[in-house]
Design a protein around this motif. Structure first.
Motif, PDB file in Angstrom:
ATOM      1  N   GLN A 294      23.361  28.330 -57.491  1.00  0.00           N
ATOM      2  CA  GLN A 294      22.752  28.739 -56.227  1.00  0.00           C
ATOM      3  C   GLN A 294      21.502  27.925 -55.879  1.00  0.00           C
TER       4      GLN A 294
ATOM      5  N   HIS B  46      31.753  28.306 -46.193  1.00  0.00           N
ATOM      6  CA  HIS B  46      30.543  28.749 -45.499  1.00  0.00           C
ATOM      7  C   HIS B  46      30.383  27.961 -44.205  1.00  0.00           C
ATOM      8  N   ARG B  47      29.904  28.656 -43.182  1.00  0.00           N
ATOM      9  CA  ARG B  47      29.695  28.022 -41.879  1.00  0.00           C
ATOM     10  C   ARG B  47      28.190  27.896 -41.626  1.00  0.00           C
ATOM     11  N   TYR B  48      27.784  26.693 -41.260  1.00  0.00           N
ATOM     12  CA  TYR B  48      26.366  26.412 -41.038  1.00  0.00           C
ATOM     13  C   TYR B  48      26.139  25.862 -39.636  1.00  0.00           C
TER      14      TYR B  48
ATOM     15  N   TRP C 109      37.371  28.470 -37.683  1.00  0.00           N
ATOM     16  CA  TRP C 109      36.945  29.720 -38.314  1.00  0.00           C
ATOM     17  C   TRP C 109      37.697  30.913 -37.737  1.00  0.00           C
TER      18      TRP C 109
ATOM     19  N   THR D 145      36.967  30.049 -50.512  1.00  0.00           N
ATOM     20  CA  THR D 145      35.757  30.595 -49.897  1.00  0.00           C
ATOM     21  C   THR D 145      34.982  29.442 -49.276  1.00  0.00           C
TER      22      THR D 145
ATOM     23  N   HIS E 273      22.433  28.916 -42.434  1.00  0.00           N
ATOM     24  CA  HIS E 273      23.663  29.612 -42.813  1.00  0.00           C
ATOM     25  C   HIS E 273      24.034  30.652 -41.759  1.00  0.00           C
TER      26      HIS E 273
ATOM     27  N   GLU F 163      27.524  32.251 -41.753  1.00  0.00           N
ATOM     28  CA  GLU F 163      28.328  33.238 -42.481  1.00  0.00           C
ATOM     29  C   GLU F 163      29.161  32.549 -43.552  1.00  0.00           C
ATOM     30  N   GLY F 164      29.544  33.329 -44.543  1.00  0.00           N
ATOM     31  CA  GLY F 164      30.467  32.869 -45.574  1.00  0.00           C
ATOM     32  C   GLY F 164      31.655  33.805 -45.619  1.00  0.00           C
ATOM     33  N   ARG F 165      32.799  33.271 -45.998  1.00  0.00           N
ATOM     34  CA  ARG F 165      33.998  34.116 -45.985  1.00  0.00           C
ATOM     35  C   ARG F 165      35.062  33.545 -46.916  1.00  0.00           C
TER      36      ARG F 165
ATOM     37  N   ARG G  90      32.857  23.818 -48.317  1.00  0.00           N
ATOM     38  CA  ARG G  90      33.452  24.452 -49.492  1.00  0.00           C
ATOM     39  C   ARG G  90      32.715  23.942 -50.729  1.00  0.00           C
TER      40      ARG G  90
END
Length: 474
Positions: free
Chosen positions: A128, A156-158, A301, A154, A142, A144-146, A121
């Motif tokens: 950026q 992000h999954r790495y 997730w 919000t 990376h 996905e982000g959600r 998070r």
């Protein structure tokens, strides 16, 4: 004495008569004139004179106005900008509220997570380029982000490409000023023991006095979501039930015994009798067979995505017959459910009496359910703790499996499904119940099975459906 001839006499008589007539006429005329002058003369409306027409208005045209001289506008003299320029103020950016959260690093010894993934998070004000530089430095990819609606954040999954330990990567991420916190992608297991070879009838219906409650309500149209493995909606026990399906795994998993049994215990309309057969159900496939271990599991997730999906669908009640470690992302999602009036029922877990609490059952606001057998003894593998709220049958329970098969199994998963069915009956009777009100009603109707009062083994005990329903009218 004078003598008058007959002709003279006639003349005198005629004159006399004429004089009398003239006198009478004069008297009458005088009287009429006086009456008219006093205004007392009545006139027949039909004989009224027609009023004279009003004179026509003569149209007169105004003479054309004399031409006015054209107006002339003079341009005002402008003052040079330099003379009127106001002193400029330095613009300041709106302050972004500071974001803080506890570290998401797993406790020492915790290994129930995906070995090569991390969830991050970032701060809202993070630039950026700074985030990109961090990802490159830690050798992350990376996935996905959600934005998770119920969690309200919000993330992000790495994938961890370089093989570094999850805890090492989390420590490096949380040391960077762009990151609020990072956590593992935790794993969840279905809370059901291996299937038994034989079993008996649905003793849970008698134990919980379901028949008395179903005489009042069958949970018609109560929206219930089941977050589990994929459901076999073509099974004879579910063909006539109102069951929709959704998938958050992205793998379109095959129907599985666990999810199918949970759905049948709540809503079966075949040979088996569901607790609340007339509910509307959404079966959300969040669990799938792991290609490496062969275990059926899910992750932080997927579970968060499933909770969001249940909310989008309009679920009033959510059954979560699975268990895992304490998880910052799921904790926020569960809190979001409570804020939105959704009622969560979860399995207490099958890790044994000495195991630490399991989640989501141990989160505040969740109704945690343990399992008992036909003699009201607690399931030997059930978790214990102050978070246990209720007990329900969960040992040697007859369920279903894909392909039209039937199986018998045990676990707190099955007990949670029975309580979810009973909760749906109550919502069918009193749709506006909150989670607290519903739990209070079930607690008040429960038969105490352990130490007097609420205890860490049985909670408040085994609810009586008939008594619980009677609290909301006959």
């Amino acid at each position: 004495m004078l003598q008058t001839s007959p002709a003279g006499l006639r003349r005198h008589a005629l004159a006399f008569v004429l004089a009398i007539v003239v006198g009478l006429v004069l008297v009458f005329w005088h009287s009429s004139t006086a009456t008219a002058r006093d205004g007392a003369l009545l006139v027949n409306p039909r004989q009224q004179a027609t009023p004279e027409p009003k004179p026509k208005k003569v149209e007169t045209r105004k003479a054309p106005a004399a031409a006015q001289p054209a107006k002339t506008t003079r341009k005002k003299a402008t003052t040079p900008r330099s003379a009127t320029r106001k002193p400029t103020r330095r613009k300041t950016r709106a302050r972004v509220p500071s974001e803080t959260a506890p570290s998401g690093s797993p406790p020492t010894g915790e290994t129930r997570f995906v070995a090569d993934e991390v969830i991050v998070r970032y701060r809202l004000a993070a630039a950026q380029p700074a985030m990109d530089a961090l990802v490159r430095r830690l050798n992350l990819r990376h996935i996905e982000g959600r934005t998770f609606a119920l969690a309200g954040i919000t993330v992000h999954r790495y994938a961890i490409v370089g093989g570094s330990p999850v805890t090492t990567v989390i420590a490096a991420l949380e040391a960077d000023p762009t990151v609020v916190y990072a956590q593992p992608n935790y794993l969840y297991e279905l809370a059901q023991a291996a299937a038994a070879a034989s079993g008996g009838p649905q003793y849970a219906l008698t134990k919980m006095a379901i028949e008395a409650a179903q005489a009042v309500t069958t949970g018609k149209d109560v929206p219930v979501a089941v977050i589990d493995s994929a459901i076999d909606v073509a099974h004879p026990e579910l063909e006539a039930a109102s069951v929709e399906t959704a998938d958050v795994t992205g793998n379109a998993p095959e129907p599985h015994q666990h999810g199918s049994t949970i759905a049948a215990l709540i809503a079966s309309r075949g040979t088996l009798r569901g607790i609340a057969p007339d509910v509307r159900m959404l079966g959300i496939a969040a669990f799938d067979v792991d290609a490496h271990s062969g275990a059926v599991n899910s992750s932080s997730w997927r579970v968060a995505a499933a909770i969001d999906r249940a909310h989008q669908w309009g679920a009033r009640l959510v059954n979560m017959s699975f268990a895992g470690p304490k998880d910052p992302l799921i904790a926020r999602s569960v809190a979001g459910m409570e804020k939105r009036g959704m009622i969560a029922v979860a399995a207490a877990g099958n890790a044994g009496p000495d195991a630490p609490p399991l989640y989501p059952a141990a989160y505040a606001g969740v109704i945690a359910v343990t399992a008992t057998d036909r003699n009201d003894a607690v399931f030997a593998k059930a978790n214990r703790g102050d978070y246990v709220a209720l007990a329900a049958p969960g040992v040697e329970i007859l369920g279903i499996a894909p392909g039209g098969r039937y199986v018998v199994s045990s676990g707190t998963s099955l007990a949670a499904a029975h309580i979810s069915g009973l909760a749906a009956l109550l919502l069918g009777r009193a749709k506006g119940l909150s989670a607290t009100e519903l739990l209070d009603a079930l607690t008040a109707s429960s038969h105490d099975l352990g130490d007097p009062g609420v205890d860490p083994i049985y909670g408040a005990g085994l609810p009586d459906a008939g008594t619980a329903i009677s609290q909301f009218g006959s």
